[in-house]
Design an enzyme around this catalytic site. Sequence first.
Site, short mmCIF file in Angstrom:
data_model
loop_
_atom_site.label_atom_id
_atom_site.label_comp_id
_atom_site.label_asym_id
_atom_site.label_seq_id
_atom_site.Cartn_x
_atom_site.Cartn_y
_atom_site.Cartn_z
N HIS A 261 0.86 -1.18 0.00
CA HIS A 261 0.00 0.00 0.00
C HIS A 261 0.89 1.22 0.00
O HIS A 261 1.95 1.22 0.61
CB HIS A 261 -0.91 0.01 1.23
CG HIS A 261 -2.05 0.94 1.12
ND1 HIS A 261 -1.93 2.29 1.39
CD2 HIS A 261 -3.33 0.74 0.71
CE1 HIS A 261 -3.10 2.86 1.17
NE2 HIS A 261 -3.97 1.96 0.75
N ASP A 314 -8.15 -5.39 -0.02
CA ASP A 314 -8.69 -6.26 -1.05
C ASP A 314 -8.11 -7.66 -1.07
O ASP A 314 -8.45 -8.46 -1.93
CB ASP A 314 -8.58 -5.58 -2.41
CG ASP A 314 -9.72 -4.59 -2.58
OD1 ASP A 314 -10.75 -4.80 -1.90
OD2 ASP A 314 -9.59 -3.64 -3.34
#
Length: 377
Positions: A261, A314
């Site tokens: 991320h 996700d």
Amino acid sequence: MSDNVKINRGLKGVYFERSGVSDIDGARGELTYRGYSIHDLATQSSFEEVCYLLIHGELPTAEELAGFDARLRAARVLPDPVHDIIAACRDGHPMDVLRTAVSALAALEPASRDTGEDAFVANGIRLTAQVPMIVAAHQALRNGRDPVAPDPALGHAANWLWMLKGEPPSEAAARLADVDFILHAEHGANASSFAARVTIGTEANLHAGIVTALSTLAGPAHGGAAEDVMKMVREIGRPENAAAYVRAKRAAKEPVTGFGHRVYRREDPRARHMRDGVRQLGEEMGAPEWYEILQAVVEAMAPYARHGLNVNVDFYSGVIYQLHDIPMDLYVPIFAIGRMPGWVIQCIEQRRSNILIRPLTLYTGPDPRAYVPLAAR
Ligand SMILES: CC(=O)SCCNC(=O)CCNC(=O)[C@H](O)C(C)(C)COP(=O)(O)OP(=O)(O)OC[C@H]1O[C@@H](n2cnc3c(N)ncnc32)[C@H](O)[C@@H]1OP(=O)(O)O
Ligand SMILES: O=C([O-])CC(=O)C(=O)O
């Protein structure tokens, strides 16, 4: 001059604006919407409440929530030509169909041209109600069925599942979808929200901002990750194959999808709730192997967690959708359904203190040179 210019490729670590909507503490792995922990919102609130909180800045009273919910339910209407457009595009990727349909709504609904703040709010609420209708209508039409009419007795998440499947969802399935939408509702200057702000910065209308956001969400480095995780899980096939899969990816210097991320250096705080959902649902449905494969991938990636490489939101969501028998190409549109209020409020914030977003690129091309006419080349 070029030697002295600092280039921030990908705008990594750059603050480009102030925002009062969500706060991400990447070092601690914490996320708040308007000051409320994502954990409290995921466990105690509803998507409708979170929409109100994001758009209006405060949690609603019971009366305010009822009024907001009534507005959302009343907005569940798609003009007929949108159904025709969806039918004409029925073989396209659902994300392309969704973007096309939202663009069509901009042209079909005159109210979408208004760029005042009240219009942004009204159009945002209407689009939040219409986006799940578009996704469900496309799923029906591409399978040779008529779109399922919305059920005014159902809340946002339950109605989405009803329109998608044509049968009333269980309470647990509706709650899981609700939590999924809450977790995806807002995330600061992520690529799609930033792109929407760039569009609004030109004084374009809200629909234009949402079309931009949808275009940007679609890629595998952003919203497309859940679909890729499911493909990865299928490729791995059994938990004992996970370590070899990860080794091969690392050796090839390819990303292991669902990890990493731009902001978080600890586990994405949203992942916890999705992980619990996969485990519980897998056990309930007699299909625990998906969860076991995911956990085997996490174990194989553990050496890299030290360097800040952890699961993101996700990593787990794809398997939840798979357990609900939802086709893989709907995973990104589901993210979009949840992200609607985040995009809407980011566009409203941008509009409130607007400035054209226009950075610079440092020129590295040829020095000035003489033009050579075509005949002489
Ligand atoms: C909802 C969302 O949008 S969450 C993101 C969903 N996307 C994914 O899951 C796709 C997989 N992940 C990725 O591609 C990336 O982690 C991104 C695009 C999300 C973030 O990328 P960036 O912020 O640019 O991170 P960056 O690429 O600088 O990575 C830093 C280091 O970690 C490594 N890395 C990052 N992500 C991964 C990954 N998923 N697997 C393996 N290594 C990774 C990079 O190779 C890099 O290593 P290096 O410093 O040795 O070159
Ligand atoms: O913040 C980001 O870069 C991506 C992300 O997790 C999101 O949009 O939810």
